[in-house]
Design an enzyme around this catalytic site. Sequence first.
Site, PDB file in Angstrom:
ATOM      1  N   HIS A  73      -7.555  -5.704   0.117  1.00  0.00           N
ATOM      2  CA  HIS A  73      -6.339  -4.918   0.311  1.00  0.00           C
ATOM      3  C   HIS A  73      -5.531  -5.443   1.518  1.00  0.00           C
ATOM      4  CE1 HIS A  73      -4.087  -1.216  -0.246  1.00  0.00           C
ATOM      5  NE2 HIS A  73      -4.164  -0.984   1.056  1.00  0.00           N
TER       6      HIS A  73
ATOM      7  N   SER B 199       0.814  -1.208   0.000  1.00  0.00           N
ATOM      8  CA  SER B 199       0.000   0.000   0.000  1.00  0.00           C
ATOM      9  C   SER B 199       0.853   1.268   0.000  1.00  0.00           C
ATOM     10  CB  SER B 199      -0.949  -0.058   1.197  1.00  0.00           C
ATOM     11  OG  SER B 199      -2.065   0.722   0.936  1.00  0.00           O
TER      12      SER B 199
END
Length: 421
Positions: free
Chosen positions: A402, A261
């Site tokens: 995610h 990320s």
Amino acid sequence: MNKLILFLFFFSLISGVSAQFQPIEKESEVPEYKLPDALKTFNGKKIKNTKKWESKRRPELLNFFTQNMYGEVPGTLDISSVELVEKSTTTLNGKAERKQVDLSFKNNGKSLHFTILIYLPFTEGKKPVFLGYNFSGNHTITDDVNVIISEAWAPDYPALGIINNQLTEQSRGARADSWPVEKMIDAGFGLATIYYGEIDPDTDDFSDGVHPLLYVDDQQQPAENEWGAISAWAWGLSRAMDYFETDDNIDETKVIVFGHSRLGKTALWAGASDQRFAAVISNNSGCGGAALSKRRFGETIWRINRSFPYWFCKNFKNYSKNEEKLPVDQHELIALIAPRPVYVASAEEDLWADPKGEFLSAYFATPVYKLYGKDGIDQDEMPEVNHPIQNTVAYHIRTGGHAITTYDWEQYIKWATTFVK
Ligand code: GTR
């Protein structure tokens, strides 16, 4: 009648404006865009060989990303001292040794230090290592009771026992699922990790972290073209590399920098700006990482600059809602890593990070790898979910959201074994 027209006028204005603010989540809504050719200079000259790539195109791209996106580090700051704070001969069921090494920096009457947690396998010679930041402290990546808890600022997170911005014992091992250290060790790799908040707390404040050590005169914050937080975090990874160059047990020519990320954006920038890193892995890095900005899918430049105005340099705001003016795109960030191996990974449900935009970046960076005779991503269709393509440029999209998972790590370890070890 007049009222109706007025109403309709304002209604269309408001819905038009709000549509502009809605993130794009469907492929059919992606605007037409034109990507710059990685192998054509800003002046339109075609690059035909690695010599010209290295002397002309690579420097102009690197300079653009430095001055307009991540920001320049305004000086050098060498390690002032290295301290081996802790060491064990065996850990992880007798499979590895552990050490915790503290690096200190001093300048401007200010100081900074950070601790690298290192696990190394008991193999012959110098070891290849994965190097990456963690989000919530070194002690969160493992149950190992000897891992020191950082005293650096952390965002409050009561479920992890982080209150009053302090990390605590409660979160020891809380992120172990994302860090299969034993798998790395079994494959002959070491792991080095650092709590990213020790380099620069992840908050909109330029009076803390490393930035003030390089301020001149009464400077309070970086200038327009100077380093945001991502560039500061990348700086920290390069200093870890400086230390590895002095450690007889670590093979500094085989350091694979990785991140998830925002830390995946950081890993890409570290790999692009410091060619000592042997390979780069970006996991779900999204906007400002691997995803193409001009697609405007999911998170856009405007949104990221609004939510995290301190991650990039101020100049990057010039491209908020202005992607068509951007003379580069993120495939060229990946191309800056060539010919070194790079792995871009997405997750099927992580639309915010634009999986297709991440894939296309790897695809459009491939011509630069081809100049070096390396294989990349040849197909412009995304592979099936959970079917990795592992060439020098690698890509996978896995099921789920995610995160960095065991599946991701299994792919990275397999790929790194072929390409780096
Ligand atoms: C999100 C941000 C993304 C990504 C993510 C993360 O809020 O919009 O760009 O970096 O955070 O770091 O987990």
